[in-house]
Scaffold this active site. Structure first.
Site, PDB file in Angstrom:
ATOM      1  N   TYR A 153      28.522 -23.854  34.348  1.00  0.00           N
ATOM      2  CA  TYR A 153      27.914 -23.333  33.117  1.00  0.00           C
ATOM      3  C   TYR A 153      28.453 -21.938  32.805  1.00  0.00           C
ATOM      4  O   TYR A 153      28.952 -21.691  31.704  1.00  0.00           O
ATOM      5  CB  TYR A 153      26.395 -23.296  33.293  1.00  0.00           C
ATOM      6  CG  TYR A 153      25.641 -22.879  32.049  1.00  0.00           C
ATOM      7  CD1 TYR A 153      25.505 -23.750  30.974  1.00  0.00           C
ATOM      8  CD2 TYR A 153      25.048 -21.619  31.961  1.00  0.00           C
ATOM      9  CE1 TYR A 153      24.796 -23.366  29.840  1.00  0.00           C
ATOM     10  CE2 TYR A 153      24.340 -21.233  30.833  1.00  0.00           C
ATOM     11  CZ  TYR A 153      24.218 -22.106  29.774  1.00  0.00           C
ATOM     12  OH  TYR A 153      23.516 -21.726  28.651  1.00  0.00           O
TER      13      TYR A 153
ATOM     14  N   PHE B 245       5.994 -23.744  34.884  1.00  0.00           N
ATOM     15  CA  PHE B 245       4.711 -23.088  35.187  1.00  0.00           C
ATOM     16  C   PHE B 245       3.614 -23.580  34.243  1.00  0.00           C
ATOM     17  O   PHE B 245       2.488 -23.856  34.674  1.00  0.00           O
ATOM     18  CB  PHE B 245       4.840 -21.561  35.064  1.00  0.00           C
ATOM     19  CG  PHE B 245       5.488 -20.860  36.238  1.00  0.00           C
ATOM     20  CD1 PHE B 245       6.033 -21.566  37.311  1.00  0.00           C
ATOM     21  CD2 PHE B 245       5.567 -19.468  36.281  1.00  0.00           C
ATOM     22  CE1 PHE B 245       6.641 -20.915  38.396  1.00  0.00           C
ATOM     23  CE2 PHE B 245       6.161 -18.803  37.352  1.00  0.00           C
ATOM     24  CZ  PHE B 245       6.696 -19.527  38.407  1.00  0.00           C
TER      25      PHE B 245
HETATM   26  N1  UDP Z   1      12.121 -20.339  38.822  1.00  0.00           N
HETATM   27  C1  UDP Z   1      10.940 -20.406  39.561  1.00  0.00           C
HETATM   28  N2  UDP Z   1      10.240 -21.567  39.512  1.00  0.00           N
HETATM   29  C2  UDP Z   1      10.602 -22.632  38.758  1.00  0.00           C
HETATM   30  C3  UDP Z   1      11.798 -22.539  37.988  1.00  0.00           C
HETATM   31  C4  UDP Z   1      12.527 -21.371  38.063  1.00  0.00           C
HETATM   32  O1  UDP Z   1      10.549 -19.462  40.253  1.00  0.00           O
HETATM   33  O2  UDP Z   1       9.871 -23.647  38.774  1.00  0.00           O
HETATM   34  C5  UDP Z   1      12.865 -19.063  38.835  1.00  0.00           C
HETATM   35  C6  UDP Z   1      14.372 -19.206  39.019  1.00  0.00           C
HETATM   36  O3  UDP Z   1      14.720 -19.225  40.382  1.00  0.00           O
HETATM   37  C7  UDP Z   1      14.880 -17.967  38.308  1.00  0.00           C
HETATM   38  C8  UDP Z   1      13.852 -17.736  37.192  1.00  0.00           C
HETATM   39  O4  UDP Z   1      12.698 -18.485  37.571  1.00  0.00           O
HETATM   40  O5  UDP Z   1      14.877 -16.848  39.170  1.00  0.00           O
HETATM   41  C9  UDP Z   1      14.334 -18.224  35.846  1.00  0.00           C
HETATM   42  O6  UDP Z   1      14.824 -19.520  36.044  1.00  0.00           O
HETATM   43  P1  UDP Z   1      15.202 -20.487  34.845  1.00  0.00           P
HETATM   44  O7  UDP Z   1      15.731 -21.751  35.458  1.00  0.00           O
HETATM   45  O8  UDP Z   1      14.057 -20.588  33.904  1.00  0.00           O
HETATM   46  O9  UDP Z   1      16.347 -19.730  34.052  1.00  0.00           O
HETATM   47  P2  UDP Z   1      17.693 -19.001  34.554  1.00  0.00           P
HETATM   48  O10 UDP Z   1      17.779 -19.034  36.046  1.00  0.00           O
HETATM   49  O11 UDP Z   1      18.780 -19.763  33.901  1.00  0.00           O
HETATM   50  O12 UDP Z   1      17.524 -17.619  34.060  1.00  0.00           O
END
Ligand code: UDP
Length: 314
Positions: free
Chosen positions: A143, A189
């Site tokens: 990505y 969440f």
């Molecule tokens: N994350 C989390 N629980 C979840 C999904 C994601 O704690 O159920 C964390 C993930 O590890 C990251 C943050 O939330 O640090 C944002 O993740 P997301 O996948 O939403 O977006 P991205 O990583 O692309 O910013």
């Protein structure tokens, strides 16, 4: 104006399409449902100004338009990692084909780039001059590097005078029309809290993100398109930064739940912190800045998830 929106069945495509259709524009949606949903297309199809082309952007297309919004690409880590080579092909070939179509029809192009091009940033907050810290061989690279190469293509088309391609670097965005199984943290969440389940916090929950409500993002995108001159890359996002633990607390409060936390391993290369510097957007986009703050945006997203349980499961 006639807008071609690739990735129209996805989260941003649907919200952008709805805004354009409400304003009376013609929208041609293009998608192959790799990660978008038929339920989202149905929302757009309620407008007479909408038409749909089922097509895979890794193959060329020839569709007349005045503006081309290049949004086609899975954006959630579990979705884009499911078929990483295809993800890279979508980013690179999809953007090449979008640029060629825009050149052919003299259309202005808006490319959906991402904060992921900054990788796990060593500079905080990130402004547009930061060149990034990306692992080229990690599980996020399909990505991140795909989106970086897509920016390169856009910049070269501009340098060569072949297309007016504009880059918006989109930071974490959320809102209605996201898939319930999107896998990103806000929908995870919210749905977990609604179901009375534990909230899955990856790592220790101290990593940060800055969450932008979709309507604010769409407004920023349209302001970038409306500029007379190509402004170069522009960050769009909400600069208010939260840890995932703070997000969990906010979600529980908005849902009226008291779900416990369940700590799970932090995914590889998960950025530790992320927050946009939006000074350039504010300066060039008539003082654009997010209007919807986290609690309000979470409540609106919650209302969508409750009202359309089938649509978001599609
Ligand atoms: N994350 C989390 N629980 C979840 C999904 C994601 O704690 O159920 C964390 C993930 O590890 C990251 C943050 O939330 O640090 C944002 O993740 P997301 O996948 O939403 O977006 P991205 O990583 O692309 O910013």
């Amino acid at each position: 104006m006639r807008y071609l929106v690739t990735g129209s069945a996805g989260f941003i495509g649907t919200n952008l399409g709805l805004r354009l259709l409400r304003e009376g524009h013609t929208v041609i949606g293009l998608d192959n449902y790799h990660s978008g949903t038929a339920a989202n297309t149905a929302k757009l199809a309620a407008f007479a100004g909408f038409s749909f082309v089922e097509h895979d952007v890794t193959k060329p297309y020839d569709i007349p338009c005045d503006v081309l919004c290049n949004l086609a690409c899975p954006a959630s880590p579990p979705h884009y990692q499911k078929d990483p080579i295809y993800t890279l092909r979508i980013s690179v070939l999809g953007t090449l084909h979008a640029l060629e179509n825009a050149e052919r029809h003299q259309a202005r192009l808006l490319h959906a780039s991402t904060s992921e091009i900054y990788g796990d940033p060593l500079v905080h907050p990130q402004d547009e001059s930061y060149l990034g810290n990306v692992n080229s061989i990690g599980p996020r690279a399909c990505y991140d590097e795909g989106k970086r190469a897509a920016e390169t293509l856009c910049a070269d088309f501009v340098r060569l005078g072949r297309a007016d391609a504009r880059l918006v670097r989109i930071f974490n965005t959320y809102g209605p029309h996201m898939r319930g199984d999107d896998g990103r943290v806000v929908t995870n969440f919210l749905l977990q809290a609604l179901a009375g389940k534990a909230l899955t916090v990856y790592g220790d929950g101290q990593q940060t993100r800055s969450f932008c409500y979709i309507d604010d993002l769409v407004e920023g995108m349209l302001r970038v398109l409306a500029l007379a001159q190509n402004p170069g890359p522009i960050n769009l996002g909400n600069p208010n930064e939260f840890t995932m633990l703070e997000l969990a607390t906010a979600v529980n409060r908005v849902v009226g739940a008291s779900s416990p936390l369940r700590f799970e391993p932090l995914p590889t290369d998960d950025p530790k912190q992320r927050k946009p510097d939006i000074a350039k957007a504010r300066r060039l986009l008539a003082d654009w800045q997010p209007q919807v703050q986290l609690t309000e945006g979470l409540a609106k997203t919650l209302a969508y998830l409750k009202a359309e349980p089938i649509a978001h499961q599609a």
